[in-house]
Motif scaffolding. Structure first.
Motif, PDB file in Angstrom:
ATOM      1  N   ALA A  35     111.831  20.107   7.559  1.00  0.00           N
ATOM      2  CA  ALA A  35     110.845  20.578   6.579  1.00  0.00           C
ATOM      3  C   ALA A  35     110.134  21.825   7.088  1.00  0.00           C
ATOM      4  N   LEU A  36     109.763  21.820   8.346  1.00  0.00           N
ATOM      5  CA  LEU A  36     109.064  22.970   8.914  1.00  0.00           C
ATOM      6  C   LEU A  36     109.953  24.199   8.999  1.00  0.00           C
ATOM      7  N   LEU A  37     111.238  23.993   9.274  1.00  0.00           N
ATOM      8  CA  LEU A  37     112.149  25.114   9.457  1.00  0.00           C
ATOM      9  C   LEU A  37     112.741  25.647   8.153  1.00  0.00           C
ATOM     10  N   GLU A  38     112.966  24.775   7.181  1.00  0.00           N
ATOM     11  CA  GLU A  38     113.741  25.165   6.010  1.00  0.00           C
ATOM     12  C   GLU A  38     112.962  25.227   4.696  1.00  0.00           C
ATOM     13  N   GLU A  39     111.836  24.593   4.619  1.00  0.00           N
ATOM     14  CA  GLU A  39     111.123  24.495   3.351  1.00  0.00           C
ATOM     15  C   GLU A  39     109.843  25.331   3.354  1.00  0.00           C
ATOM     16  N   CYS A  40     109.450  25.726   2.186  1.00  0.00           N
ATOM     17  CA  CYS A  40     108.138  26.350   1.999  1.00  0.00           C
ATOM     18  C   CYS A  40     107.153  25.221   1.737  1.00  0.00           C
ATOM     19  N   LEU A  41     106.309  24.950   2.702  1.00  0.00           N
ATOM     20  CA  LEU A  41     105.385  23.829   2.600  1.00  0.00           C
ATOM     21  C   LEU A  41     104.008  24.317   2.166  1.00  0.00           C
ATOM     22  N   SER A  42     103.311  23.444   1.460  1.00  0.00           N
ATOM     23  CA  SER A  42     101.946  23.754   1.066  1.00  0.00           C
ATOM     24  C   SER A  42     101.023  23.577   2.269  1.00  0.00           C
ATOM     25  N   GLU A  43      99.817  24.077   2.153  1.00  0.00           N
ATOM     26  CA  GLU A  43      98.838  23.909   3.236  1.00  0.00           C
ATOM     27  C   GLU A  43      98.540  22.439   3.481  1.00  0.00           C
ATOM     28  N   GLU A  44      98.528  21.651   2.410  1.00  0.00           N
ATOM     29  CA  GLU A  44      98.272  20.214   2.533  1.00  0.00           C
ATOM     30  C   GLU A  44      99.387  19.538   3.339  1.00  0.00           C
ATOM     31  N   GLU A  45     100.635  19.890   3.072  1.00  0.00           N
ATOM     32  CA  GLU A  45     101.757  19.290   3.794  1.00  0.00           C
ATOM     33  C   GLU A  45     101.734  19.685   5.265  1.00  0.00           C
TER      34      GLU A  45
END
Length: 65
Positions: A35-45
């Protein structure tokens, strides 16, 4: 949600699951890494992931294989 994993679970659901059992598995850690490497995460995530890391460092959560 991450499509590379067979399970479709959100970061929020994973956070709740890990805290309810008190441990984080190798699969959970791989999911978070992806998730950290491949996805655009929200600030909450990102904040939830930071909280998991902090809890492991403090000894509040155990890491299992």
């Amino acid at each position: 949600m991450l499509s590379a994993f067979n399970q479709t679970i959100s970061i929020t659901e994973l956070f709740s699951q890990v805290y309810s059992v008190g441990r984080i598995t190798k699969t959970d850690r791989q999911y978070l890494q992806y998730a950290l490497l491949e996805e655009c995460l929200s600030e909450e995530e990102i904040s939830l992931i930071d909280r998991l890391v902090y809890a492991v460092r403090r000894g509040w959560l155990q890491m299992t294989d």
